[in-house]
Motif scaffolding. Sequence first.
Motif, mmCIF file in Angstrom:
data_model
loop_
_atom_site.group_PDB
_atom_site.id
_atom_site.type_symbol
_atom_site.label_atom_id
_atom_site.label_comp_id
_atom_site.label_asym_id
_atom_site.label_seq_id
_atom_site.Cartn_x
_atom_site.Cartn_y
_atom_site.Cartn_z
ATOM 1 N N ALA A 58 0.836 -1.207 0.000
ATOM 2 C CA ALA A 58 0.000 0.000 0.000
ATOM 3 C C ALA A 58 0.871 1.259 0.000
ATOM 4 O O ALA A 58 0.597 2.216 -0.733
ATOM 5 C CB ALA A 58 -0.944 -0.009 1.208
ATOM 6 N N GLY A 59 1.927 1.263 0.790
ATOM 7 C CA GLY A 59 2.814 2.423 0.863
ATOM 8 C C GLY A 59 3.569 2.653 -0.436
ATOM 9 O O GLY A 59 3.722 3.799 -0.884
ATOM 10 N N CYS A 60 4.032 1.574 -1.049
ATOM 11 C CA CYS A 60 4.737 1.709 -2.329
ATOM 12 C C CYS A 60 3.794 2.221 -3.412
ATOM 13 O O CYS A 60 4.191 3.053 -4.240
ATOM 14 C CB CYS A 60 5.356 0.376 -2.739
ATOM 15 S SG CYS A 60 6.780 -0.096 -1.733
ATOM 16 N N LEU A 61 2.551 1.753 -3.410
ATOM 17 C CA LEU A 61 1.569 2.274 -4.367
ATOM 18 C C LEU A 61 1.295 3.754 -4.112
ATOM 19 O O LEU A 61 1.190 4.539 -5.058
ATOM 20 C CB LEU A 61 0.267 1.470 -4.284
ATOM 21 C CG LEU A 61 0.315 0.065 -4.860
ATOM 22 C CD1 LEU A 61 -0.978 -0.687 -4.548
ATOM 23 C CD2 LEU A 61 0.550 0.110 -6.362
ATOM 24 N N LEU A 62 1.197 4.132 -2.854
ATOM 25 C CA LEU A 62 0.972 5.528 -2.502
ATOM 26 C C LEU A 62 2.126 6.404 -2.994
ATOM 27 O O LEU A 62 1.908 7.419 -3.662
ATOM 28 C CB LEU A 62 0.806 5.672 -0.986
ATOM 29 C CG LEU A 62 0.693 7.094 -0.449
ATOM 30 C CD1 LEU A 62 -0.558 7.785 -0.975
ATOM 31 C CD2 LEU A 62 0.692 7.073 1.070
#
Length: 160
Positions: A58-62
């Motif tokens: 989720a953080g990498c996508l963000l």
Amino acid sequence: MRRGWLLGNALWLQAGWWLCVLGAHRPWLLLIVVFGLLLHVWLSPGGELRVLLWVAVAGCLLDSTLGMLGVFSFGQWPLPAWLALLWLVLASGMRHSLAGLGQPAWLAVLLGLLGGPLAYLAGARLAGIDLPLGRLDTALILAPVWALALPLALRFAARG
């Protein structure tokens, strides 16, 4: 053991942040991060790997989305390895030393609102990440993003 584990995890989060950010220019430091993450998973109770992977993805996508929108300029796509590892480091504290930040919920919102942008601005400066919009506009964009992201990540980790 519990108090020692929480203290060790808090120290790991600090060391991991520095190792990842400095690893942008000294990639060998990232090997220490990988070793630390493997040790963390090995020593942690069940379900830890699921939380690590969910929060990190989720953080990498963000961050990739913010990069595509021009908030950051990484010089590569989707994002550098040190930043992906940094998300895993952050995730490694969600069920441990950071867990108490989720209650009450407003505390996580406030810490995300203030701490998220500060961590990004400091990390960008040390790692040489370009902020095309400038520091103030970048912080103003990141503040509401992190006011939402931190409580959501903590809630997921608590259920994980």
